[in-house]
Design an enzyme around this catalytic site. Structure first.
Site, PDB file in Angstrom:
ATOM      1  N   GLN A 198       0.877  -0.833  -0.098  1.00  0.00           N
ATOM      2  CA  GLN A 198      -0.175  -0.175  -0.085  1.00  0.00           C
ATOM      3  C   GLN A 198       1.394   1.199   0.133  1.00  0.00           C
ATOM      4  OE1 GLN A 198      -2.997  -0.030  -0.352  1.00  0.00           O
ATOM      5  NE2 GLN A 198      -3.843  -2.079  -0.179  1.00  0.00           N
TER       6      GLN A 198
ATOM      7  N   CYS B 249     -10.106  -8.228   0.387  1.00  0.00           N
ATOM      8  CA  CYS B 249      -9.657  -9.241   0.497  1.00  0.00           C
ATOM      9  C   CYS B 249     -10.622 -10.883   1.379  1.00  0.00           C
ATOM     10  CB  CYS B 249      -7.781  -9.846   0.703  1.00  0.00           C
ATOM     11  SG  CYS B 249      -7.114  -8.767  -0.315  1.00  0.00           S
TER      12      CYS B 249
HETATM   13  C1  LIG Z   1      -0.484  -4.711   2.495  1.00  0.00           C
HETATM   14  C2  LIG Z   1      -0.879  -5.643   1.683  1.00  0.00           C
HETATM   15  N1  LIG Z   1      -0.528  -6.830   1.305  1.00  0.00           N
HETATM   16  C3  LIG Z   1      -0.630  -7.729   0.637  1.00  0.00           C
HETATM   17  C4  LIG Z   1      -1.504  -7.424  -0.577  1.00  0.00           C
HETATM   18  C5  LIG Z   1      -2.425  -8.659  -1.432  1.00  0.00           C
HETATM   19  O1  LIG Z   1      -1.850  -8.435  -2.242  1.00  0.00           O
HETATM   20  P1  LIG Z   1      -2.571  -9.299  -3.726  1.00  0.00           P
HETATM   21  O2  LIG Z   1      -3.884  -8.922  -3.858  1.00  0.00           O
HETATM   22  O3  LIG Z   1      -1.809  -8.449  -5.234  1.00  0.00           O
HETATM   23  O4  LIG Z   1      -1.355 -10.121  -3.374  1.00  0.00           O
HETATM   24  C6  LIG Z   1      -2.667  -6.530  -0.212  1.00  0.00           C
HETATM   25  C7  LIG Z   1      -3.779  -6.002  -1.161  1.00  0.00           C
HETATM   26  O5  LIG Z   1      -4.803  -6.798  -1.376  1.00  0.00           O
HETATM   27  C8  LIG Z   1      -2.357  -5.225   0.816  1.00  0.00           C
HETATM   28  O6  LIG Z   1      -3.441  -4.487   0.891  1.00  0.00           O
END
Ligand SMILES: Cc1ncc(COP(=O)(O)O)c(C=O)c1O
Ligand SMILES: Cc1ncc(COP(=O)(O)O)c(C=O)c1O
Ligand code: FES
Ligand code: FES
Lengths: 390, 152, 390
Positions: free
Chosen positions: A179, A325
């Site tokens: 982020q 997520c």
């Molecule tokens: C702080 C943080 N770390 C990791 C992720 C994971 O990224 P990705 O969705 O590209 O796997 C996200 C977002 O989903 C996030 O906001």
């Protein structure tokens, strides 16, 4: 059709038109495998190198320190596994209670598989308990993994300061900067950070591409084991078009960082102030002094987040409640729980996350349309009635 | 993302019978704010034990609000005896189905109704059989097992 | 400019125009995160479901059995880790000596980390020693991982037959079908195969997307640990556009499978026969009776592969020597070595791999232009001179 006001940029972002343009040739004529021997592949491997340089630049890293991955989650997993596999005798991991599920769930898995994991608590504003962290740092610690900025609240940990301390003890330091990259100026070479995760789709590249910064000299063991790609650090044919996109997006983000921290920040503040002025029993979650410029997380007491989101959706406003997520689960977010936000407030939290594509008109539209929605939902809430009465 | 039927959406956006009947004949409250779901159901009956008015208040997600709204619509005009037979599946069916992750939101409706009827009859809900597993709803293990078999 | 004759489709393929068209909307307006609560995300999650159905169909699987990944390598790694983590008491793995590095290198890593690995040999034509395999299958075997078709030679293992035997012993069976999917008709539901890997860029989808088939009921532990995506089987925001592309590519491949096995096969045979007729001391590597329809691997004795590739590149012909993934190394391919191909031949091996985009004119161009190249290089070779003299 109603125009969409997209305020969910911490979940994912629109692909920038310049980024799409940069990647398209690699979805058309330049489809060669960068490892191949012919001329057609050479242009592809040159493009990969350029993307590596662009991505390195936004971090203040060298190109050889960049390993391209398939997403932020892979970068996080790869970093933690690399740290523990490269330090096989150490069996202790330190992380925080408010990490993204990519770090949190892996650490929980490891805690059931031979590792001792310390989850450092945060205070009511989401600030890390540094004393607790340093007290738990030991000879046995293989890695400290702490996020640079929280995806739900935008609260930033002082990772540069922490990395210095951790480095002094000879422990590997990883930061999930998914982020933070593109919003916070970085000069990683000058810090004690050994590994850093980023994800393309948070900075106007497509979903499904990320990178892991691995400081020169850091011991590394690949997570994805296969071919010789990425200097033996990550097997698998390179996602060429998306890597080119990530490079371009990193370049753009570098150019727009100032705007992000002035105009976008001002819009965020306008939104926050406007909502708080119009809606009673609403509060900002997290430390407003040390926060990403684009994020505000507001709790609307006595009502529930999903209802707010769906009502907003009806009038074209996109935001999220908890983290995207984890919105498949019914639990209030682990981040707000770790902060001790009371249930009455945690359930009704909404995250607004802006980008350079947002305009003042959009923000004013939200400030006008949101308060009646909150009022309407509160009219249906049994708890609201008792507050009113009480 | 949750997939909601048009009927769920319609009830969510335009809920019927929101509020509290002050001099209600039956009152049922379930859930708590810590659970993230709560429902208060109040109704009035005529001399033939027919429900003439019913109102709800809900703290919960879209399907909780839609389920409550649907329940009130289903209840209007029914006798207590008929009302008693309404199950959470009936509520879900009335709405054209709910995502399986959201079925519990309709259970809340059934529970509140049971309580409201018990209240109307002047007796507290009889001591439940089994052990209380979920404090928020007072759900017992026996009820969970029953729900599971009913949903096979 | 010279037209390129691309005969390296086992390394990677061109993105089909229909595939690009299908994915583009998800790089433009439909950028929502499929986990989000608003309408914009719904269209995205619907598209993911459709891609899952399309991908399942080409395998003869159900949509819920498909887990999208970032590449074939990830699918292979995920399958093997899932099998061994789900069967923690078993410490034995069976694979072959000719697997792709994604399986081979992981198994070698595991062989140094607590696992006993049996690498089943092949004969001179690349056929698996089935007796050796069955003799080594034991109570302690956690997983058998064997490729459906070899990337270098195109030789196919009888995986359906093997899976039945392995299943009878209650052992998990995984197949790396990266080269087979789209070329070999499959009805996976009727086999004993528990897991199957595929990769998008081998069937005219972009690089950087793959899938793992996991049979319903197979115990599974995620490799990429993070959010709830892919029914808790693979964390990380979904690579939406590329997944949509993979779905479309799978659909197209299904439609073109007949052409692949008739017209493309005939072109491959024409190429092979034409070259062998014109060039002495040239031999086909691998079992020509049980081979992918698009692949031929030819050894040109006494000269070296890289020189051949570069000379061909000068006249617009793209092919490869050894596997693209390992062409960064100077060793002759482990596949040809396992087959016992003599060094004089192994070094000069060239793989031609066709696709439905190839034409008869292209093939005739190669048949015409290649023999003089071989001749020229041989004139420079000290070994060739002694053969001629001898
Ligand atoms: C702080 C943080 N770390 C990791 C992720 C994971 O990224 P990705 O969705 O590209 O796997 C996200 C977002 O989903 C996030 O906001
Ligand atoms: C047989 C086989 N398995 C696995 C892979 C790896 O696929 P990817 O490059 O998508 O990781 C390849 C191709 O490179 C392959 O040919
Ligand atoms: S009321 Fe809590 S999920 Fe529906
Ligand atoms: S002669 Fe140069 S690599 Fe062998």
């Amino acid at each position: 059709m109603m125009k969409t006001v997209y305020l969910d940029n911490n979940a994912t972002t629109a692909v920038a038109p310049e980024v799409l343009e940069a990647m398209l040739p690699y979805l058309k004529d330049h489809y060669g495998n960068p490892s191949s021997m012919y001329g057609m592949a050479r242009r592809v491997s040159t493009a990969l190198n350029q993307a590596r340089t662009q991505t390195a630049r936004i971090l203040g890293a060298s190109p050889e320190e960049i390993v391209f991955t398939s997403c932020g989650t892979e970068s996080d997993n790869a970093a933690i596994w690399a740290a523990i596999r490269s330090n096989p005798l150490k069996r202790h991991i330190i992380t925080s209670r408010v990490e993204h599920s990519a770090v949190k769930n892996l650490c929980e898995y490891l805690s059931h598989n031979g590792y001792q994991v310390t989850f450092v608590p945060v205070d009511g504003k989401g600030r890390l308990d540094l004393d607790y962290l340093y007290d738990h740092l030991s000879e046995d610690t293989a890695v400290v993994s702490l996020m640079w900025a929280n995806n739900e609240t935008g609260v930033m940990f002082p990772v540069e300061e922490i990395a210095r301390e951790v480095k002094n003890k000879g422990v590997v330091f990883h930061t999930d900067a998914v982020q933070a990259v593109g919003k916070v100026p970085m000069d990683i070479g000058r810090t004690g950070i050994d590994m850093l995760s980023l994800s393309g789709h948070k900075l106007h590249a497509p979903k499904g591409v990320g990178a892991l910064y691995v400081r020169k000299g850091t011991k590394f063991t690949p997570f994805l084991v296969g071919g010789h790609q990425e200097q033996n650090r990550r097997g698998g044919t390179e996602n060429v078009a998306s890597i080119v996109a990530l490079g371009k997006a990193a370049e753009l983000a570098g150019n727009l960082m100032a705007e992000e921290n002035t105009r976008v920040k001002a819009l965020r503040d306008r939104l926050e102030t406007g909502i708080l002025a119009a809606v009673p029993h609403a509060d900002v979650n997290g430390d407003t002094d040390r926060r990403l410029p684009n994020t505000t997380n507001i709790s609307f007491e006595f009502i529930e987040g999903e209802s707010i989101l769906l009502m907003m959706d009806e009038i074209g406003i996109c935001a999220s409640s908890g983290s995207a997520c984890t919105s498949g689960s019914l639990e209030p977010s682990h981040v707000l729980r770790a902060m001790g936000v009371p249930y009455t407030a945690a359930h009704g939290s909404v995250r607004f996350s802006l980008s350079v594509y947002n305009t003042r008109q959009e923000i004013d539209y939200v400030i006008e349309k949101l308060p009646p929605i909150i009022e309407r939902l509160r009219q249906m809430s049994p708890f609201w009635k008792s507050v009113q009465a009480g | 993302m949750w997939e909601y039927s048009d009927k769920v959406k319609e009830h969510f956006l335009n809920p019927r019978n929101v509020g509290v009947i002050e001099d209600a004949d039956g009152v049922g409250e379930v859930g708590s704010i810590s659970c993230g779901d709560a429902l208060k159901l109040t109704f009035k009956v005529d001399e033939n034990e027919r429900i003439v008015d019913v109102k709800f208040q809900t703290f919960g997600c879209a399907s909780a609000i839609a389920s409550s709204s649907a329940l009130t619509e289903m209840l209007k005009g029914k006798t207590i005896e008929e009302a008693e037979k309404i199950t959470n599946d009936d509520i879900a069916n009335y709405l054209g189905g709910l995502p399986k992750e959201k079925m519990h939101c309709s259970v809340m409706g059934q529970e509140a109704l049971e309580k409201a009827i018990a209240c109307y009859r002047g007796k507290p809900l009889s001591e439940k059989e089994g052990e209380i597993v979920c404090e928020c709803f007072g759900v017992t293990d026996v009820e969970i097992r029953r729900a599971l078999t009913e949903h096979r």
